[in-house]
Design a protein around this motif. Structure first.
Motif, PDB file in Angstrom:
ATOM      1  N   LEU A 277       0.847  -1.192   0.000  1.00 51.39           N
ATOM      2  CA  LEU A 277       0.000   0.000   0.000  1.00 51.39           C
ATOM      3  C   LEU A 277       0.878   1.235   0.000  1.00 51.39           C
ATOM      4  O   LEU A 277       1.793   1.356   0.804  1.00 51.39           O
ATOM      5  CB  LEU A 277      -0.901   0.033   1.240  1.00 51.39           C
ATOM      6  N   MET A 278       0.582   2.130  -0.928  1.00 51.37           N
ATOM      7  CA  MET A 278       1.287   3.410  -0.997  1.00 51.37           C
ATOM      8  C   MET A 278       0.174   4.441  -1.108  1.00 51.37           C
ATOM      9  O   MET A 278      -0.236   4.835  -2.193  1.00 51.37           O
ATOM     10  CB  MET A 278       2.196   3.386  -2.219  1.00 51.37           C
ATOM     11  N   CYS A 279      -0.374   4.828   0.042  1.00 53.49           N
ATOM     12  CA  CYS A 279      -1.596   5.618   0.062  1.00 53.49           C
ATOM     13  C   CYS A 279      -1.342   6.926   0.808  1.00 53.49           C
ATOM     14  O   CYS A 279      -0.256   7.171   1.300  1.00 53.49           O
ATOM     15  CB  CYS A 279      -2.720   4.834   0.728  1.00 53.49           C
ATOM     16  N   ALA A 280      -2.388   7.744   0.883  1.00 51.12           N
ATOM     17  CA  ALA A 280      -2.254   9.034   1.555  1.00 51.12           C
ATOM     18  C   ALA A 280      -3.325   9.168   2.621  1.00 51.12           C
ATOM     19  O   ALA A 280      -4.490   8.914   2.358  1.00 51.12           O
ATOM     20  CB  ALA A 280      -2.362  10.159   0.538  1.00 51.12           C
ATOM     21  N   GLY A 281      -2.899   9.570   3.801  1.00 49.99           N
ATOM     22  CA  GLY A 281      -3.842   9.744   4.901  1.00 49.99           C
ATOM     23  C   GLY A 281      -3.951   8.473   5.713  1.00 49.99           C
ATOM     24  O   GLY A 281      -4.118   7.386   5.170  1.00 49.99           O
ATOM     25  N   ASN A 309       4.466  14.462   3.265  1.00 50.08           N
ATOM     26  CA  ASN A 309       5.343  13.598   2.453  1.00 50.08           C
ATOM     27  C   ASN A 309       4.884  13.457   1.005  1.00 50.08           C
ATOM     28  O   ASN A 309       5.348  12.577   0.296  1.00 50.08           O
ATOM     29  CB  ASN A 309       5.401  12.197   3.081  1.00 50.08           C
ATOM     30  N   TYR A 310       3.953  14.334   0.578  1.00 47.18           N
ATOM     31  CA  TYR A 310       3.328  14.044  -0.708  1.00 47.18           C
ATOM     32  C   TYR A 310       4.263  14.261  -1.892  1.00 47.18           C
ATOM     33  O   TYR A 310       3.946  13.904  -2.994  1.00 47.18           O
ATOM     34  CB  TYR A 310       2.012  14.808  -0.857  1.00 47.18           C
ATOM     35  N   ARG A 311       5.411  14.840  -1.640  1.00 47.81           N
ATOM     36  CA  ARG A 311       6.395  14.945  -2.721  1.00 47.81           C
ATOM     37  C   ARG A 311       7.419  13.809  -2.660  1.00 47.81           C
ATOM     38  O   ARG A 311       8.443  13.861  -3.309  1.00 47.81           O
ATOM     39  CB  ARG A 311       7.102  16.306  -2.649  1.00 47.81           C
ATOM     40  N   GLY A 314       8.817   8.954  -4.851  1.00 48.71           N
ATOM     41  CA  GLY A 314       9.958   8.120  -5.229  1.00 48.71           C
ATOM     42  C   GLY A 314      10.481   7.321  -4.047  1.00 48.71           C
ATOM     43  O   GLY A 314      10.708   6.113  -4.127  1.00 48.71           O
ATOM     44  N   ARG A 315      10.652   8.018  -2.937  1.00 47.66           N
ATOM     45  CA  ARG A 315      11.161   7.365  -1.731  1.00 47.66           C
ATOM     46  C   ARG A 315      10.161   6.298  -1.255  1.00 47.66           C
ATOM     47  O   ARG A 315      10.544   5.210  -0.845  1.00 47.66           O
ATOM     48  CB  ARG A 315      11.335   8.445  -0.655  1.00 47.66           C
ATOM     49  N   ALA A 316       8.879   6.651  -1.330  1.00 49.73           N
ATOM     50  CA  ALA A 316       7.843   5.710  -0.884  1.00 49.73           C
ATOM     51  C   ALA A 316       7.863   4.454  -1.744  1.00 49.73           C
ATOM     52  O   ALA A 316       7.774   3.333  -1.239  1.00 49.73           O
ATOM     53  CB  ALA A 316       6.474   6.390  -0.950  1.00 49.73           C
ATOM     54  N   MET A 317       8.008   4.642  -3.055  1.00 52.11           N
ATOM     55  CA  MET A 317       7.996   3.471  -3.937  1.00 52.11           C
ATOM     56  C   MET A 317       9.241   2.608  -3.704  1.00 52.11           C
ATOM     57  O   MET A 317       9.164   1.382  -3.702  1.00 52.11           O
ATOM     58  CB  MET A 317       7.912   3.902  -5.400  1.00 52.11           C
ATOM     59  N   GLU A 318      10.366   3.267  -3.453  1.00 49.61           N
ATOM     60  CA  GLU A 318      11.596   2.513  -3.145  1.00 49.61           C
ATOM     61  C   GLU A 318      11.382   1.606  -1.928  1.00 49.61           C
ATOM     62  O   GLU A 318      11.817   0.451  -1.921  1.00 49.61           O
ATOM     63  CB  GLU A 318      12.706   3.513  -2.798  1.00 49.61           C
ATOM     64  N   LEU A 319      10.729   2.144  -0.904  1.00 48.68           N
ATOM     65  CA  LEU A 319      10.471   1.352   0.305  1.00 48.68           C
ATOM     66  C   LEU A 319       9.546   0.181  -0.012  1.00 48.68           C
ATOM     67  O   LEU A 319       9.765  -0.942   0.451  1.00 48.68           O
ATOM     68  CB  LEU A 319       9.864   2.234   1.399  1.00 48.68           C
ATOM     69  N   CYS A 320       8.519   0.436  -0.828  1.00 47.83           N
ATOM     70  CA  CYS A 320       7.606  -0.651  -1.208  1.00 47.83           C
ATOM     71  C   CYS A 320       8.367  -1.742  -1.967  1.00 47.83           C
ATOM     72  O   CYS A 320       8.105  -2.934  -1.781  1.00 47.83           O
ATOM     73  CB  CYS A 320       6.474  -0.118  -2.083  1.00 47.83           C
ATOM     74  N   LEU A 321       9.315  -1.327  -2.800  1.00 51.58           N
ATOM     75  CA  LEU A 321      10.042  -2.303  -3.627  1.00 51.58           C
ATOM     76  C   LEU A 321      11.000  -3.153  -2.794  1.00 51.58           C
ATOM     77  O   LEU A 321      11.500  -4.174  -3.272  1.00 51.58           O
ATOM     78  CB  LEU A 321      10.801  -1.577  -4.748  1.00 51.58           C
ATOM     79  N   LYS A 322      11.277  -2.730  -1.556  1.00 55.87           N
ATOM     80  CA  LYS A 322      12.110  -3.562  -0.679  1.00 55.87           C
ATOM     81  C   LYS A 322      11.357  -4.814  -0.237  1.00 55.87           C
ATOM     82  O   LYS A 322      11.934  -5.756   0.284  1.00 55.87           O
ATOM     83  CB  LYS A 322      12.521  -2.772   0.567  1.00 55.87           C
TER      84      LYS A 322
END
Lengths: 423, 297
Positions: A277-281, A309-311, A314-322
């Motif tokens: 999950l890469m969501c907001a809120g 963190n809405y900008r 990239g960082r969020a997706m990197e964490l998901c890809l781990k």
């Protein structure tokens, strides 16, 4: 931020709360990878030092320093007994091997072992300080039956728990601490000693910006002394600016991704299912988490990249890809977190990171028309209904499999569906 | 009408010259809110979108009779800013700050209670009476969410509110007043504390609460219904029904500790009192429609 037992006890001891004499043996890293022989040697030496300093008339306790509760049942605490110093130290080495093996079995990281002088227990008490949200006050809870799960006791026999409500401006008054001591049914000297500990624990709670300061059990020894048997100290993460003594450390987290997310200020919770999950809120992310489970899917990680963190797409997706997830599910409905900025962030992240798994997007809120255009231009299919997005993600992750919430097969190869979703 | 705020509410914006303060002051004005003054220490005499700036809240109150404060102040200065507003006589305060230290949250709530004031937040989008007034940061321009109407909404979450309220509006309803109490463990105000006002408001037919795991606010709502203090229809959606124990789900307040805070217990309490709990956001509108017959939307 939860502190380990030995860290909590250091803080308690500094405040004048009695704790047993101890030595710390550092381990570090996963328990399964620990050098057991070396650790057993260090523990043996620590036990010998303790016995030499304090006498061979008490056993030594070897305690795994881990974040989990229920350590006794899990074999993470062992008592080393013996008729003389040499045998106690030898038993401590054997206890250390058992504890490390248990920790490896549980699969936790093992930062250290605490080697502690045992006490002869006459009685166990419970004492904690925490926040009372509804009242807008601090509250002290005490109980003459320690060593128990306090929430269970609160549900079954609430009358056994004594509460003192503390005005956050006046602070704890000495009479309140004394009243608690007498409520424990202790003889006068012990009641006064208990009252002194209550005041010191309250000071620790306030000075360290704690969410919880707890001693469970608080031992009354055969000699009538009061000694903290355990220490649970949780520091409020929102106070770290003014608590320079506390910093985020890897050993407080259950995965690299969780630690890195915390350092970035990105809310993250580790699971081991199929869908990242890469969501907001927070509420929306939790709702998506529920919907995935209700629809028979499973979650790999909870991650929020909304708010400040809405900008950071990239960082969020990197964490998901781990994670070994097979799909990344993006659901937002933001205000300040503009939809177009988040959509652009997701598109840029895909270009840079070239994820090996499909991305499902449901990005709504401020400037959502622009967000839709950005996603379409990048070859993604924007969805607008949360439940539809959840079902799409589950289908891409290999379909529903009976509503398992935290387990699932290892990530399936998803290269084909990745191309499909992105072309 | 509405509760808590309306067209007559005279707003002072603390932190008005900051980037966020200035941006949202413009939006509050555009939506029709009556913003009479701003405060930034050291910048008295300036103006922001025509709103005069003062050094102190007391100055703003004295000159422009402000009676509500909207804070755009960082978390670590929020306690001071709230005390300043309280000491200037303001009794309605909204803070959106995300990250107020827990011990400050306790003192803020206690200080507000001691003078009979309402602090809403932190960690919230604020309060909006669509078409009338806004102390907060809502995307009021999204018509499929922020349509004026006769449903009261209270929530612990921002984005989820958009999700749920969109479902209320899709069914043909609109919102009287939406109050975001916020996601902190010790919010300044709690759900149940607004029920009496919703009950008394002739222009609110029903209330939707958007809750989540952790704490006891939903149980307090159930108690108010059971006690007969609130008798209008109430539909709840609660996030976290499949969340595991002991994991903090985003919000600092969203955690099950020991036995308390489970969504299961909240559902049992609410349903036991006669409220309806929606399993999914998409069910909220329909459940509301089933319980409101013949009324205006």
């Amino acid at each position: 931020m939860r502190r380990l037992e030995h860290q909590g006890k250091s803080v308690f001891a500094e405040a004048g709360i009695p704790v047993p004499p101890s030595r710390l043996v550092e381990v570090g890293g996963p328990a399964a990878a620990a050098d057991v022989d070396a650790i057993a040697g260090h523990v043996q030496q620590a036990a010998a030092e303790l016995v030499a300093a304090h006498g061979a008339d008490a056993p030594v306790v070897v305690k795994a320093q881990v974040m989990m509760g229920g350590r006794g049942k899990a074999g993470l605490i062992k008592v080393a007994q013996g008729p003389n110093a040499a045998e106690i130290a030898g038993a401590a080495a054997a206890a250390a091997r058992t504890v490390v093996a248990s920790a490896a079995g549980v699969g936790v990281d093992l930062p250290a072992l605490l080697v502690e002088r045992g006490v002869e227990i006459h009685q166990e008490l419970y004492l904690s300080v925490t926040a009372d949200a509804a009242a807008g006050r601090f509250v002290i809870l005490a109980c003459a039956e320690g060593g128990v799960e306090i929430e269970e006791l609160a549900a079954q026999r609430p009358e056994a728990i004594h509460r003192v409500s503390v005005d956050p401006f006046r602070g704890l008054q000495p009479y309140q601490a004394r009243a608690l001591g007498f409520a424990m049914g202790l003889p006068k000297a012990q009641a006064m000693a208990f009252a002194a500990i209550v005041q010191k624990l309250y000071q620790v709670f306030r000075q360290h910006d704690a969410e919880l300061a707890e001693i469970n059990p608080l031992f009354v020894t055969a000699d009538g002394e009061l000694v903290a048997g355990d220490a649970k100290l949780m520091i409020d993460d929102n106070s770290l600016d003014r608590q320079p003594g506390y910093q985020l450390q890897r050993d407080q987290f259950e995965s690299d991704a969780a630690f890195e997310a915390a350092r970035e200020g990105i809310p993250y919770v580790q699971f081991d299912g199929e869908i990242s999950l890469m969501c907001a809120g927070a509420g929306l992310t939790t709702t998506v988490f529920d919907l995935v489970n209700l629809e028979g899917g499973s979650v790999a990680n909870y991650l929020e990249f909304g708010g400040p963190n809405y900008r950071k797409a990239g960082r969020a997706m990197e964490l998901c890809l781990k994670n070994r997830s097979s799909v990344i599910l993006v659901v937002t409905f933001g205000t300040i977190a503009r939809a177009d900025v988040m959509a652009q962030g997701v598109v840029d992240a895909i270009r840079e990171l070239k994820p090996d798994r499909p991305i499902v997007t449901c990005i709504r809120g401020t400037n959502e028309e622009e967000a839709e255009r950005i996603l379409r231009d990048a070859g993604l299919e924007p969805l607008f209904d949360t439940e539809e997005a959840v079902r799409r993600a589950i289908a891409l992750s290999g379909g529903a499999h009976g509503g398992a919430s935290t387990t699932g097969p290892a990530a399936t190869s998803s290269g084909a569906s990745a191309r499909e979703a992105r072309s | 009408m509405s509760i808590f705020i309306n067209k007559e509410t005279r707003i002072v914006v603390q932190g008005v010259t900051g980037q966020e303060g200035s941006f949202w002051t413009k939006h509050m004005l555009d939506m029709g809110a009556t913003v009479v003054a701003g405060v930034t220490p050291g910048k008295e005499g300036q103006d922001v979108h025509g709103v005069p700036v003062f050094h102190t809240v007391a100055g703003a109150v004295e000159t422009h009779a402000a009676d509500a404060a909207m804070l755009f102040v960082p978390p670590r200065f929020t306690k001071d800013a709230i005390y300043e507003a309280l000491d200037a006589g303001i009794r309605k305060i909204v803070t959106i700050a995300d990250g107020i230290p827990l011990h400050d949250q306790i003192q803020i709530r206690a200080a507000a209670q001691s003078v009979g004031a309402r602090v809403v937040g932190g960690n919230t989008s604020g309060v909006i009476s669509p078409g009338q007034s806004m102390l907060g940061i809502f995307p009021y321009w999204i018509e499929r969410v922020y349509k004026p109407g006769r449903i009261g909404v209270m929530t612990r979450s921002g984005s989820l509110t958009n999700e749920v309220t969109a479902m209320v509006v899709r069914e043909g309803f609109g919102v009287s007043t939406l109050i975001g109490v916020g996601g902190d463990p010790v919010p300044g105000s709690r759900f149940a504390e607004f029920l009496e006002e919703y009950q008394a408001d002739d222009d609110t037919d029903a209330v939707v609460i958007v809750g989540e795991l952790g704490g006891t606010m939903e149980e307090e709502v159930a108690q108010a219904i059971a006690d007969g203090r609130f008798t209008k229809p109430l539909v709840a959606f609660l996030a976290g029904r499949t969340a595991p124990k002991g994991k903090r789900m985003g919000h600092a307040g969203a955690i099950v500790t020991g036995g308390t805070g489970t969504v299961e217990a909240k559902i049992a309490a609410l349903e036991g009192a006669g409220a309806v709990v929606a399993e999914r956001p998409s069910h909220v509108g329909r459940l509301l429609a089933e319980r409101i017959t013949g009324g205006k939307r």
